[in-house]
Scaffold this active site. Structure first.
Site, PDB file in Angstrom:
ATOM      1  CD  GLU A   1       1.270  -4.227 -20.205  1.00 32.29           C
ATOM      2  OE1 GLU A   1       2.416  -3.861 -20.525  1.00 32.29           O
ATOM      3  OE2 GLU A   1       0.516  -4.864 -20.952  1.00 32.29           O
TER       4      GLU A   1
ATOM      5  CG  PHE B   1      -2.299   0.588   0.865  1.00 26.40           C
ATOM      6  CD1 PHE B   1      -3.272  -0.145   0.211  1.00 26.40           C
ATOM      7  CD2 PHE B   1      -2.569   1.919   1.180  1.00 26.40           C
ATOM      8  CE1 PHE B   1      -4.493   0.434  -0.117  1.00 26.40           C
ATOM      9  CE2 PHE B   1      -3.778   2.507   0.861  1.00 26.40           C
ATOM     10  CZ  PHE B   1      -4.747   1.761   0.223  1.00 26.40           C
TER      11      PHE B   1
ATOM     12  CE  LYS C   1      11.160  -0.624 -15.265  1.00 28.68           C
ATOM     13  NZ  LYS C   1      11.344   0.818 -15.103  1.00 28.68           N
TER      14      LYS C   1
ATOM     15  CG  ASP D   1      13.832   0.218 -12.709  1.00 25.33           C
ATOM     16  OD1 ASP D   1      13.055  -0.471 -12.034  1.00 25.33           O
ATOM     17  OD2 ASP D   1      13.458   0.914 -13.681  1.00 25.33           O
TER      18      ASP D   1
ATOM     19  CB  VAL E   1       8.165  -3.818 -18.863  1.00 21.15           C
ATOM     20  CG1 VAL E   1       9.011  -3.180 -19.953  1.00 21.15           C
ATOM     21  CG2 VAL E   1       8.839  -5.080 -18.339  1.00 21.15           C
TER      22      VAL E   1
END
Ligand code: HSE
Length: 328
Positions: free
Chosen positions: A135, A8, A211, A207, A138
């Site tokens: 989804e 959250f 991906k 990061d 990336v």
């Protein structure tokens, strides 16, 4: 369809806002953050959860854990949006595995488990006859997975190139346009909520590399890991270097490339003409897919942000609801 929402932070809140403000016909029966949780089979009031989180920093009660919700609550689909650990994928990997073993569909924005254990998770999902969709891992809001899976179906994908990290793109844009220092631009990106919980993932190119691993393993069925990606970040890019590029009507962007035919799997800062399709501003991402039939197709959109990532999550959830969940 009943949802369990684990995580959250910025993305979890974006999903909760979408559920509150849109008529999505989803019932949330469990919610957890890192400190608290709430279970209600009759449906949780997400407006109240958002308010409690704002006021107390907790979405529910102490003593109810994410794992308890995943293993005992009544739900059809787990939305898993906890922070990424690129090396182990945990704790998200454990959460996703537990949900799949219970025969629950999973939608995640978490790059760690997909990059670390894609084939094992895919096998587990298939064995239990459920969907695993990611989804949001990336390029944030860009529906690149849907495009590769459906829109470009039948094409041979020769290569994928692009700007895969919104934080780095934001920093490079701000350094070039506003003459900010690297540190000032990074601070802004963090304050705006674009950077990862650990921003070294962004600026060191990790990061973007994750991906590429996700795309390589999904699109070409490869078994690449983070160590296979030749990775250089933007942490050594100086204002002087950007100015030098500017003088030649060029700029610097962190570009990711996958070309399996040439064994290229690389993330690096590149000097490119300002007029190039992949030169986008701010937190935008740009992905160019090189195909045999469709030619080169480029997608541009917001690669980070709360509602943008929630957009990708919600699209996966609705895809599963409409294609894989029997209505009673
Ligand atoms: N920190 C990531 C980025 C978030 O800046 O692109 C989306 O993956």
């Amino acid at each position: 369809m009943r949802i369990a929402l684990i995580g959250f932070g910025s993305v979890g809140r974006g999903i909760a806002e979408a559920i509150v403000h849109k008529n999505l016909d989803l019932t949330v029966s469990g919610v957890a953050d890192s400190k608290s949780g709430i279970i209600d089979p009759a449906g949780i009031d997400m407006r109240a959860v958002l308010e409690r989180k704002r006021e107390t920093g907790m979405c529910g009660e102490e003593g109810i854990s994410a794992m308890e919700i995943i293993t005992s609550a009544d739900y059809d689909l787990l939305i898993e949006v906890t922070p990424t650990d690129a090396r182990t994928g945990e704790p998200a990997l454990g959460y996703i595995t537990a949900a799949l073993r219970r025969g629950k569909h999973v939608v995640t924005s978490n790059k760690g488990p997909i990059a670390c254990a894609y084939h094992a998770l895919r096998t587990l999902a298939d064995e239990h006859g459920v969907q695993l969709r990611y989804e949001a891992t990336v390029c944030g809001a860009i529906p690149i997975m849907q495009a590769l899976e459906n829109g470009l179906a039948g094409n041979d994908i020769r290569g994928i190139y692009g700007v895969f990290n919104g934080t780095c793109n934001y920093i490079l844009t701000r350094m070039a346009d506003e003459r900010l220092t690297y540190q000032q631009a990074l601070l802004e990106a963090r304050e705006l909520g674009y950077a990862e919980a650990d921003p070294t993932y962004d600026v060191k190119g990790i990061d973007a590399a994750i991906k590429l691993v996700i795309l390589a393993n999904t699109v070409w069925g490869l078994s690449t890991t983070l160590d296979d990606v030749d990775t250089t970040g933007i942490d050594a890019v100086t204002s002087d270097a950007l100015e030098l590029a500017e003088g030649q009507d060029c700029t610097i962007r962190l570009i990711g490339e996958i070309v399996p035919g040439k064994e290229i799997l690389r993330v690096s800062p590149r000097i490119i003409p300002k007029s190039h399709t992949l030169v986008v501003s701010g937190t935008l991402n740009a992905v160019m897919v090189d195909t045999d039939m469709a030619g080169k197709v480029t997608f541009i959109g917001k690669g980070a942000g709360s509602s943008e990532t929630a957009s990708a999550i919600i699209s996966d959830v609705l895809f599963i609801r409409d294609h894989h969940v029997k209505r009673t």
